[in-house]
Design a protein around this motif. Structure first.
Motif, PDB file in Angstrom:
ATOM      1  N   GLY A  67       0.864  -1.183   0.000  1.00 59.67           N
ATOM      2  CA  GLY A  67       0.000   0.000   0.000  1.00 59.67           C
ATOM      3  C   GLY A  67       0.890   1.218   0.000  1.00 59.67           C
ATOM      4  O   GLY A  67       2.042   1.162  -0.423  1.00 59.67           O
ATOM      5  N   SER A  68       0.377   2.311   0.521  1.00 60.88           N
ATOM      6  CA  SER A  68       1.177   3.528   0.609  1.00 60.88           C
ATOM      7  C   SER A  68       2.287   3.338   1.643  1.00 60.88           C
ATOM      8  O   SER A  68       2.289   2.368   2.406  1.00 60.88           O
ATOM      9  CB  SER A  68       0.300   4.713   1.010  1.00 60.88           C
ATOM     10  OG  SER A  68      -0.101   4.580   2.369  1.00 60.88           O
ATOM     11  N   VAL A  69       3.212   4.286   1.689  1.00 64.14           N
ATOM     12  CA  VAL A  69       4.272   4.236   2.696  1.00 64.14           C
ATOM     13  C   VAL A  69       3.647   4.218   4.084  1.00 64.14           C
ATOM     14  O   VAL A  69       4.021   3.413   4.938  1.00 64.14           O
ATOM     15  CB  VAL A  69       5.250   5.421   2.535  1.00 64.14           C
ATOM     16  CG1 VAL A  69       6.235   5.489   3.692  1.00 64.14           C
ATOM     17  CG2 VAL A  69       5.985   5.328   1.198  1.00 64.14           C
ATOM     18  N   ARG A  70       2.677   5.103   4.315  1.00 62.16           N
ATOM     19  CA  ARG A  70       2.019   5.142   5.635  1.00 62.16           C
ATOM     20  C   ARG A  70       1.385   3.805   5.981  1.00 62.16           C
ATOM     21  O   ARG A  70       1.556   3.294   7.090  1.00 62.16           O
ATOM     22  CB  ARG A  70       0.922   6.207   5.661  1.00 62.16           C
ATOM     23  CG  ARG A  70       1.382   7.620   5.724  1.00 62.16           C
ATOM     24  CD  ARG A  70       0.135   8.509   5.871  1.00 62.16           C
ATOM     25  NE  ARG A  70       0.200   9.706   5.097  1.00 62.16           N
ATOM     26  CZ  ARG A  70       0.607  10.871   5.557  1.00 62.16           C
ATOM     27  NH1 ARG A  70       1.000  10.990   6.795  1.00 62.16           N
ATOM     28  NH2 ARG A  70       0.616  11.926   4.780  1.00 62.16           N
ATOM     29  N   GLU A  71       0.631   3.245   5.034  1.00 61.53           N
ATOM     30  CA  GLU A  71      -0.053   1.966   5.279  1.00 61.53           C
ATOM     31  C   GLU A  71       0.959   0.848   5.524  1.00 61.53           C
ATOM     32  O   GLU A  71       0.760  -0.001   6.401  1.00 61.53           O
ATOM     33  CB  GLU A  71      -0.946   1.611   4.088  1.00 61.53           C
ATOM     34  CG  GLU A  71      -2.129   2.529   3.925  1.00 61.53           C
ATOM     35  CD  GLU A  71      -2.820   2.368   2.577  1.00 61.53           C
ATOM     36  OE1 GLU A  71      -4.029   2.636   2.525  1.00 61.53           O
ATOM     37  OE2 GLU A  71      -2.158   2.005   1.573  1.00 61.53           O
TER      38      GLU A  71
END
Length: 158
Positions: free
Chosen positions: A40-44
């Motif tokens: 997913g995204s970096v945050r996820e």
């Protein structure tokens, strides 16, 4: 000096903290970018990475911080992720030094059986896999992470 599994977990903690330091400098747009073939995204991915580490520790100790990261639906911020990474990372180092890794675990509500050393291997593999995915996400945006591999770890010690 005796070397072994604890060294792998010391490396893992170093790489996780270095990754957090680098990602903390990113813009919201960079942190939220996604691409096919990554988690997913970096945050996820960061939330997943450290939620999973808490889960590996829980497999050994039966405890987890409150609330567990896996129950949170929003990004907790870099300070909290760093705190959680240090807690789980240090716990895994201690576990690798002190626990019997031949004990049998019954995971997923007792439906999955494995020896404790499998959980230890998975913890290391999982961290490397997701750090690599984040590196891929960032390299596609023209951003280069600092070295997170064993050579970078070795160089950081001297």
């Amino acid at each position: 000096m005796t070397t072994g599994l604890p060294n792998f977990f010391e490396y893992n903690l170093w790489a996780n903290l270095r990754l957090l330091d680098a990602c903390e400098q990113l813009t919201d747009e960079q942190l939220d970018a996604t691409m096919i073939g990554t988690f997913g995204s970096v945050r996820e991915t960061l939330m997943h990475l450290f939620a999973s580490e808490e889960g590996y520790v829980r497999s050994f100790t039966g405890t987890t911080p409150t609330p567990p990261l896996k129950e949170l639906t929003t990004f907790v911020g870099f300070d909290e992720l760093r705190r959680r990474a240090e807690l789980s990372g240090k716990a895994l180092i201690t576990i690798s030094k002190e626990r019997d890794l031949s004990q049998t675990f019954y995971l997923d509500g007792g439906t999955y059986e494995c020896q404790a050393y499998i959980v230890a291997i998975q913890a290391i593999n999982h961290g490397i896999d997701h750090r690599s995915q984040i590196a891929t996400l960032l390299s596609q945006q023209g951003i280069e992470l600092p070295a997170l591999d064993a050579w970078g770890y070795n160089d950081s010690m001297y």
